[in-house]
Design a protein around this motif. Structure first.
Motif, PDB file in Angstrom:
ATOM      1  N   SER A   1      -9.066 -14.989   4.277  1.00 42.82           N
ATOM      2  CA  SER A   1      -8.584 -13.775   4.932  1.00 42.82           C
ATOM      3  C   SER A   1      -9.711 -12.770   5.151  1.00 42.82           C
ATOM      4  CB  SER A   1      -7.485 -13.137   4.079  1.00 42.82           C
ATOM      5  OG  SER A   1      -8.030 -12.724   2.852  1.00 42.82           O
ATOM      6  N   PRO A   2      -9.612 -11.985   6.246  1.00 42.63           N
ATOM      7  CA  PRO A   2     -10.648 -10.982   6.507  1.00 42.63           C
ATOM      8  C   PRO A   2     -10.550  -9.847   5.492  1.00 42.63           C
ATOM      9  CG  PRO A   2      -8.841 -10.754   8.066  1.00 42.63           C
ATOM     10  CD  PRO A   2      -8.547 -11.983   7.249  1.00 42.63           C
ATOM     11  N   ALA A   3     -11.672  -9.197   5.263  1.00 41.19           N
ATOM     12  CA  ALA A   3     -11.681  -8.065   4.336  1.00 41.19           C
ATOM     13  C   ALA A   3     -10.858  -6.919   4.914  1.00 41.19           C
ATOM     14  CB  ALA A   3     -13.119  -7.616   4.095  1.00 41.19           C
ATOM     15  N   ASN A   4     -10.139  -6.242   4.064  1.00 35.85           N
ATOM     16  CA  ASN A   4      -9.291  -5.135   4.519  1.00 35.85           C
ATOM     17  C   ASN A   4      -9.538  -3.909   3.635  1.00 35.85           C
ATOM     18  OD1 ASN A   4      -7.268  -3.705   5.847  1.00 35.85           O
ATOM     19  ND2 ASN A   4      -5.661  -4.494   4.506  1.00 35.85           N
ATOM     20  N   PRO A   5     -10.728  -3.300   3.802  1.00 30.76           N
ATOM     21  CA  PRO A   5     -11.003  -2.141   2.948  1.00 30.76           C
ATOM     22  C   PRO A   5     -10.034  -0.995   3.235  1.00 30.76           C
ATOM     23  CG  PRO A   5     -12.772  -2.481   4.542  1.00 30.76           C
ATOM     24  CD  PRO A   5     -11.801  -3.580   4.743  1.00 30.76           C
TER      25      PRO A   5
ATOM     26  N   GLN B   1       0.845  -1.193   0.000  1.00 29.68           N
ATOM     27  CA  GLN B   1       0.000   0.000   0.000  1.00 29.68           C
ATOM     28  C   GLN B   1       0.879   1.240   0.000  1.00 29.68           C
ATOM     29  OE1 GLN B   1      -3.084  -0.141  -0.459  1.00 29.68           O
ATOM     30  NE2 GLN B   1      -3.782  -2.130   0.270  1.00 29.68           N
ATOM     31  N   PRO B   2       0.561   2.203  -0.845  1.00 26.74           N
ATOM     32  CA  PRO B   2       1.341   3.446  -0.831  1.00 26.74           C
ATOM     33  C   PRO B   2       1.068   4.226   0.446  1.00 26.74           C
ATOM     34  CG  PRO B   2      -0.502   3.627  -2.335  1.00 26.74           C
ATOM     35  CD  PRO B   2      -0.507   2.224  -1.845  1.00 26.74           C
ATOM     36  N   PRO B   3       1.962   5.134   0.828  1.00 26.46           N
ATOM     37  CA  PRO B   3       1.695   5.963   2.004  1.00 26.46           C
ATOM     38  C   PRO B   3       0.433   6.786   1.775  1.00 26.46           C
ATOM     39  CG  PRO B   3       3.590   6.787   0.775  1.00 26.46           C
ATOM     40  CD  PRO B   3       3.235   5.457   0.194  1.00 26.46           C
ATOM     41  N   GLY B   4      -0.262   7.060   2.852  1.00 29.35           N
ATOM     42  CA  GLY B   4      -1.473   7.860   2.730  1.00 29.35           C
ATOM     43  C   GLY B   4      -2.713   7.012   2.544  1.00 29.35           C
ATOM     44  N   VAL B   5      -2.554   5.692   2.478  1.00 26.69           N
ATOM     45  CA  VAL B   5      -3.712   4.805   2.375  1.00 26.69           C
ATOM     46  C   VAL B   5      -3.936   4.172   3.741  1.00 26.69           C
ATOM     47  CG1 VAL B   5      -4.545   2.645   1.377  1.00 26.69           C
ATOM     48  CG2 VAL B   5      -3.458   4.346  -0.079  1.00 26.69           C
ATOM     49  N   GLU B   6      -5.131   4.369   4.265  1.00 26.08           N
ATOM     50  CA  GLU B   6      -5.467   3.811   5.571  1.00 26.08           C
ATOM     51  C   GLU B   6      -6.101   2.439   5.376  1.00 26.08           C
ATOM     52  OE1 GLU B   6      -4.892   5.295   8.510  1.00 26.08           O
ATOM     53  OE2 GLU B   6      -4.151   7.197   7.683  1.00 26.08           O
ATOM     54  N   GLN B   7      -5.618   1.450   6.151  1.00 26.48           N
ATOM     55  CA  GLN B   7      -6.176   0.107   6.047  1.00 26.48           C
ATOM     56  C   GLN B   7      -7.074  -0.180   7.240  1.00 26.48           C
ATOM     57  OE1 GLN B   7      -3.250  -2.796   4.476  1.00 26.48           O
ATOM     58  NE2 GLN B   7      -1.723  -1.233   4.887  1.00 26.48           N
ATOM     59  N   ALA B   8      -8.132  -0.942   6.982  1.00 27.56           N
ATOM     60  CA  ALA B   8      -9.126  -1.194   8.031  1.00 27.56           C
ATOM     61  C   ALA B   8      -8.571  -2.106   9.125  1.00 27.56           C
ATOM     62  CB  ALA B   8     -10.380  -1.800   7.417  1.00 27.56           C
ATOM     63  N   LEU B   9      -7.779  -3.116   8.730  1.00 25.52           N
ATOM     64  CA  LEU B   9      -7.250  -4.056   9.722  1.00 25.52           C
ATOM     65  C   LEU B   9      -6.173  -3.385  10.563  1.00 25.52           C
ATOM     66  CD1 LEU B   9      -6.906  -7.336   7.623  1.00 25.52           C
ATOM     67  CD2 LEU B   9      -8.641  -6.807   9.336  1.00 25.52           C
ATOM     68  N   SER B  10      -6.099  -3.778  11.849  1.00 23.65           N
ATOM     69  CA  SER B  10      -5.105  -3.184  12.735  1.00 23.65           C
ATOM     70  C   SER B  10      -3.709  -3.699  12.386  1.00 23.65           C
ATOM     71  CB  SER B  10      -5.435  -3.531  14.182  1.00 23.65           C
ATOM     72  OG  SER B  10      -5.221  -4.908  14.387  1.00 23.65           O
ATOM     73  N   THR B  11      -2.682  -2.969  12.846  1.00 22.69           N
ATOM     74  CA  THR B  11      -1.304  -3.349  12.561  1.00 22.69           C
ATOM     75  C   THR B  11      -1.010  -4.754  13.074  1.00 22.69           C
ATOM     76  OG1 THR B  11      -0.708  -1.040  12.767  1.00 22.69           O
ATOM     77  CG2 THR B  11       1.091  -2.620  12.804  1.00 22.69           C
ATOM     78  N   GLU B  12      -1.497  -5.081  14.280  1.00 22.70           N
ATOM     79  CA  GLU B  12      -1.227  -6.396  14.855  1.00 22.70           C
ATOM     80  C   GLU B  12      -1.822  -7.502  13.988  1.00 22.70           C
ATOM     81  OE1 GLU B  12      -2.191  -3.790  16.776  1.00 22.70           O
ATOM     82  OE2 GLU B  12      -0.186  -3.569  17.666  1.00 22.70           O
ATOM     83  N   THR B  13      -3.067  -7.302  13.549  1.00 16.87           N
ATOM     84  CA  THR B  13      -3.728  -8.306  12.714  1.00 16.87           C
ATOM     85  C   THR B  13      -2.945  -8.505  11.420  1.00 16.87           C
ATOM     86  OG1 THR B  13      -5.771  -7.380  13.581  1.00 16.87           O
ATOM     87  CG2 THR B  13      -5.967  -8.965  11.788  1.00 16.87           C
ATOM     88  N   ARG B  14      -2.507  -7.379  10.830  1.00 19.84           N
ATOM     89  CA  ARG B  14      -1.787  -7.478   9.564  1.00 19.84           C
ATOM     90  C   ARG B  14      -0.436  -8.161   9.754  1.00 19.84           C
ATOM     91  NH1 ARG B  14      -1.083  -1.991   7.762  1.00 19.84           N
ATOM     92  NH2 ARG B  14      -2.357  -1.182   9.455  1.00 19.84           N
ATOM     93  N   LEU B  15       0.236  -7.849  10.870  1.00 19.04           N
ATOM     94  CA  LEU B  15       1.515  -8.516  11.150  1.00 19.04           C
ATOM     95  C   LEU B  15       1.329 -10.024  11.256  1.00 19.04           C
ATOM     96  CD1 LEU B  15       3.430  -6.318  13.761  1.00 19.04           C
ATOM     97  CD2 LEU B  15       4.211  -6.996  11.500  1.00 19.04           C
TER      98      LEU B  15
END
Lengths: 62, 235
Positions: free
Chosen positions: B179-183, B115-129
Motif C-alpha cells: 500500500s502507498p504511504a498515507n502520512p 482517523q478521528p475528525p481533524g486529521v488530514e490524510q495525504a491520499l485522495s478520497t478516491e484513492t482511499r475508496l
C-alpha cells in the motif's frame, strides 16, 4: 467434496429453484442501496449528517 | 425457506442495529464532537447541517448499519455458507461474524486505520475508496481461505486445526506492504487517537457480537436440520 446432502452448492441449487430472478434482484438492490447511502454518497447534506456515524464506524473515506 | 433465513437475518440485524445505534448515540456522537474541537478549517466551509440533524441521522445510520449486516451477512450469507461454517450453533455464527468483521473493517483498517475528525490524510478520497474496497475483497478472500484451511485440517488435533485455520490471515501482510504511504497530520494527541481507534474497534466488535448472539438466540431454522418436500403437519 462432501458426502452429506447439505453443501454450499446444494444451497445455491435450492435458492435457484425457489427464488425468482426478480426477488434476487430486489434483495441485492436493497442491500446495495443501503450500503451505498451509508458509505459513499458524497452529497453534502447526507454526507455531513452521517459524519458522526462514519467516524464511529471507522470508515473515513472522506 | 430462503425467506425464512432472510427474516431471521433481518431480525438479528434489527437487534444489532439497535445496540449499535445506542453506541453511536452514547459514545460515537459525543466522542466525535469532542475530537472536532481539535479541527481547524476542515475543507473551509464547515458542515452544512445542524448538530442535532447530524446526531439523529448518525444514530439512524448506526441502526441501518446493523440492519445491513444482518440482512446481507446473516440473512443471505448464512443461508449459503451455513454448510461450510465450522462447528454448530453459536460457533457458526461467531465464525461468520468474524469473517464479516474482517471483510468490512479488519482488513481495510490494516492500511486505512480509523482517523478521528481533524486529521488530514495525504491520499485522495478516491484513492482511499479504491483501497478500502480492494481490501474488503481481500478480507473476504482471506476469510474464505480460512474456511477452506479449517476444512482441510479439521481432522487433526485442536492446536493444529486452530493454527491452520488462522494461517491465511498472514496473507493480509501483502497489501499492507504494497500500500502507498498515507502520512497524516492533525492536532489530535496520539493517545487520544489510540483511544478513538480502539473505541471504534470495540464498537464494531459489539455490533458483530450482538448480531451473532441474536441470530443464535433465534435458533436453528426448521429447514436446517430436515428439509423434506412434505409440508410440516401440526399435531
Amino acid at each position: 467434496m462432501q458426502a452429506t446432502d447439505d453443501s454450499v452448492s446444494n444451497r445455491i441449487e435450492r435458492a435457484r429453484a425457489s427464488l425468482t430472478g426478480t426477488q434476487v434482484a430486489v434483495a441485492l438492490a436493497l442491500v446495495a442501496a443501503l450500503g451505498f447511502t451509508l458509505l459513499f454518497v458524497q452529497d453534502p447534506m447526507l454526507h455531513d449528517s452521517l459524519h458522526n456515524f462514519r467516524h464511529s464506524a471507522g470508515i473515513t473515506c472522506h | 425457506m430462503a425467506t425464512d433465513h432472510l427474516e431471521r437475518g433481518a431480525l438479528a440485524g434489527v437487534a444489532g442495529g439497535l445496540v449499535y445505534g445506542l453506541f453511536v448515540a452514547t459514545v460515537g456522537n459525543s466522542f466525535t464532537a469532542g475530537l472536532e474541537t481539535f479541527e481547524h478549517g476542515h475543507g473551509g466551509s464547515g458542515p452544512v447541517v445542524s448538530g442535532l440533524t447530524t446526531t439523529i441521522t448518525s444514530v439512524g445510520g448506526g441502526v441501518f448499519w446493523g440492519l445491513l449486516f444482518g440482512v446481507a451477512v446473516f440473512g443471505i450469507g448464512y443461508y449459503f455458507l451455513e454448510p461450510a461454517l465450522p462447528g454448530t450453533g453459536a460457533t457458526r455464527r461467531l465464525a461468520l461474524a468474524g469473517a464479516g468483521f474482517l471483510t468490512v473493517s479488519g482488513a481495510p483498517w490494516l492500511v486505512l486505520p480509523p482517523q478521528p475528525p481533524g486529521v488530514e490524510q495525504a491520499l485522495s478520497t478516491e484513492t482511499r475508496l479504491a483501497w478500502y474496497g480492494g481490501l474488503m475483497l481481500a478480507g473476504a478472500l482471506v476469510a474464505v481461505a480460512c474456511g477452506v484451511a479449517y476444512r482441510r485440517a479439521s481432522s487433526r488435533s485442536r492446536p493444529v486445526t486452530v493454527a491452520a485455520t488462522l494461517a491465511p490471515l498472514a496473507l493480509l501482510a501483502i497489501p499492507v506492504v504494497l500500500s502507498p504511504a498515507n502520512p497524516v497530520h492533525g492536532d489530535v494527541p496520539a493517545a487520544l487517537v489510540a483511544a478513538y481507534r480502539w473505541t471504534v474497534v470495540f464498537g464494531q466488535s459489539v455490533l458483530w457480537g450482538t448480531l451473532a448472539a441474536a441470530h443464535t438466540w433465534l435458533g436453528e431454522s426448521a429447514t436446517t436440520s430436515v428439509d423434506t418436500d412434505y409440508p410440516a403437519t401440526a399435531d
